[in-house]
Design a protein around this motif. Structure first.
Motif, PDB file in Angstrom:
ATOM      1  N   GLU A 215       0.801  -1.229   0.000  1.00  0.00           N
ATOM      2  CA  GLU A 215       0.000   0.000   0.000  1.00  0.00           C
ATOM      3  C   GLU A 215       0.837   1.283   0.000  1.00  0.00           C
ATOM      4  O   GLU A 215       0.342   2.346  -0.382  1.00  0.00           O
ATOM      5  CB  GLU A 215      -0.911   0.007   1.226  1.00  0.00           C
ATOM      6  N   GLN A 237      -8.491   5.322   3.465  1.00  0.00           N
ATOM      7  CA  GLN A 237      -7.989   3.968   3.213  1.00  0.00           C
ATOM      8  C   GLN A 237      -7.592   3.287   4.532  1.00  0.00           C
ATOM      9  O   GLN A 237      -7.890   2.115   4.754  1.00  0.00           O
ATOM     10  CB  GLN A 237      -6.784   4.118   2.272  1.00  0.00           C
ATOM     11  N   ASP A 238      -6.967   4.055   5.435  1.00  0.00           N
ATOM     12  CA  ASP A 238      -6.572   3.486   6.731  1.00  0.00           C
ATOM     13  C   ASP A 238      -7.800   3.165   7.598  1.00  0.00           C
ATOM     14  O   ASP A 238      -7.795   2.176   8.324  1.00  0.00           O
ATOM     15  CB  ASP A 238      -5.642   4.461   7.466  1.00  0.00           C
ATOM     16  N   LYS A 241      -9.059   0.015   6.469  1.00  0.00           N
ATOM     17  CA  LYS A 241      -8.173  -1.072   6.923  1.00  0.00           C
ATOM     18  C   LYS A 241      -8.513  -1.457   8.362  1.00  0.00           C
ATOM     19  O   LYS A 241      -8.520  -2.646   8.713  1.00  0.00           O
ATOM     20  CB  LYS A 241      -6.719  -0.614   6.824  1.00  0.00           C
TER      21      LYS A 241
ATOM     22  N   GLY B 182      -3.717  -4.797   2.565  1.00  0.00           N
ATOM     23  CA  GLY B 182      -3.315  -3.390   2.510  1.00  0.00           C
ATOM     24  C   GLY B 182      -3.229  -2.890   1.069  1.00  0.00           C
ATOM     25  O   GLY B 182      -3.724  -1.807   0.739  1.00  0.00           O
TER      26      GLY B 182
END
Lengths: 270, 207
Positions: A215, A237-238, A241, B182
């Motif tokens: 990533e 995005q985190d 996650k 990820g």
């Protein structure tokens, strides 16, 4: 019938088979991006991105090339248009601008013919933005071959003949990853590699000075531009996650207690 | 408009593709997906011309100006000309074309691929040096895995193969899945940046 099953049963007519939960995740990601972007637009604080040594080293690598009077070699990887290539091209834009500012020769090799005009346009624009349009040489943006190992052989030759001081390989790489990284290492290049292919990342780790793992490649453009709007998407995005991490923990606990997590897997496969 | 048009095309295409993927559009959806695929393939074929044209132009200029190693450029231009003529006359399935592809191109391709074995050795030599804690862990794991793959491993230390398999199945798989999750979410977020026009360096519009 529980609530989740009822929701799925109601929506099978609208959604393609096994796509309901995927659609929900896409909506959540879009919503998260929207919220974070709104915060960035409003000037509110958004969490910072952690330091990525591989990206910090780009300036150092180009600086070293400048001091040694040698060129920089850059490749946006082996893939055609897709997330990895877009990330590679975004980084190319940054690298080209720094190379133009330092008056360092930048050699870009591309594998896909359709990528060549895009890469050439990006580099040309970067030289223009740096105020050095005269320094742009279209012959340095090279399409070499569409064949995987013909490309590899050509880049090996370029590295051996032109001896770049920095070798930046930012994109998606396959079996050629180690061949190119070792060739760069033997030529004495400072090397930065980035890859999302889990079967090849370890080759970059052993052969390159810095490696962007998975990533980190996609965070490159946001990291280098420091634009809060782009950084916002990395934050979103985190958050996703974390959501997936929670799902994994629930699945692990579920499987430990019940003996398997088939019900959860079935629910997520709807 | 030159910069804006690609962004509009990307946005519209992304919306159509997502609708085709997620929504149950029946027969019409399948037809539209096939049509879209044909459009993509056709546009790729047009774009394919850019590369070879640039390649020939660059190497022809090398020959003309007698730059360093111009002989290689002359060879490349000659090979391109010969292949183009042969493939046009003989077609791609013809015996001469098949000979060029199978006995020359594939053979040289395989030779380059085979070099990987030598590069693995030199990379392994460098990475297995005990430089730091990570390199030490890598060295120990590699030794156990190599012993585990060979029958002699179990003869030297019993259950080495089982331990090697555990390394592959548990810590190795966990690491790989972590990277994959990820990277997948990262690719997703990167795609959103492109779709929404936040990431536009690919249009040549600079930073």
């Amino acid at each position: 019938m529980n609530m989740a099953q009822a929701l799925v049963a109601q929506t099978t007519g609208i959604f393609a088979p096994e796509m309901t939960v995927d659609f929900i995740f896409v909506v959540i990601l879009f919503a998260t991006v929207f919220v974070v972007l709104q915060r960035a637009r409003a000037g509110l604080s958004i969490p910072p991105i952690r330091k990525i040594p591989g990206l910090e080293a780009i300036d150092e690598a180009i600086g070293r090339s400048t001091e040694m009077g040698k060129p920089v070699h850059y490749s946006p990887g082996m893939s055609s248009f897709g997330p990895e290539l877009y990330a590679g091209l975004a980084t190319l834009s940054y690298v080209a601008k720094i190379a133009a500012q330092y008056d360092t020769k930048l050699i870009v090799t591309v594998r896909r013919p359709q990528v060549h005009p895009v890469a050439a346009e990006i580099v040309k624009q970067a030289y223009l933005e740096a105020g050095r349009p005269d320094a742009y040489n279209p012959d340095d943006i090279r399409y070499v071959s569409d064949w995987q190992f013909s490309y590899t052989a050509a880049v090996l030759g370029i590295i051996q003949r032109e001896k770049p001081a920095a070798n930046l390989m930012i994109g998606y790489w396959m079996a050629e990853a180690l061949v190119l990284a070792e060739a760069g290492s033997e030529a004495g290049c400072i090397q930065i590699g980035a890859n999302t292919n889990v079967f090849q990342i370890h080759f970059f780790i052993v052969a390159c000075d810095y490696t962007l793992i998975g990533e980190e490649l996609f965070a490159a453009s946001a990291y280098l531009s420091k634009d809060p709007m782009l950084t916002g998407t990395v934050v979103a995005q985190d958050i996703m996650k974390i959501l997936f991490g929670i799902l994994i923990i629930i699945g692990t606990v579920w499987a430990t207690i019940a003996g398997n997590a088939d019900a959860l897997i079935e629910l997520l496969s709807r | 408009m030159k910069r804006r048009l690609p962004l509009i095309v990307v946005l519209v295409t992304a919306i159509v593709c997502m609708a085709l993927k997620f929504l149950n559009l029946g027969e019409r959806g399948t037809t539209l997906a096939t049509d879209l695929d044909t459009i993509v393939q056709t546009s790729y074929l047009f774009a394919f011309l850019f590369g070879p044209i640039h390649l020939i132009r660059l190497h022809y200029s090398n020959v003309q100006k007698r730059r360093v190693n111009w002989a290689y450029s002359a060879f490349l231009v000659g090979v391109c000309a010969v292949c183009t003529v042969v493939f046009f006359i003989n077609r791609i399935e013809g015996p001469v074309s098949t000979f060029i592809i199978d006995s020359i191109t594939n053979a040289t391709d395989s030779a380059i691929y085979a070099m990987l074995g030598f590069y693995v050795c030199s990379a392994a030599y460098r990475s297995f040096k005990l430089k730091n804690v990570e390199a030490t862990i890598l060295l120990i794991a590699a030794v156990i895995l190599m012993l585990g793959q060979a029958p002699i491993g179990d003869a030297i230390i019993p259950n080495t193969s089982k331990f090697a398999q555990w390394i592959l199945d548990v810590p190795n798989s966990a690491g790989m899945r972590g990277i994959r999750i990820g990277a997948s979410i990262g690719a997703f977020a990167a795609s959103i940046r492109v779709i929404l026009g936040l990431e536009r360096s690919w249009t040549g519009s600079g930073s």
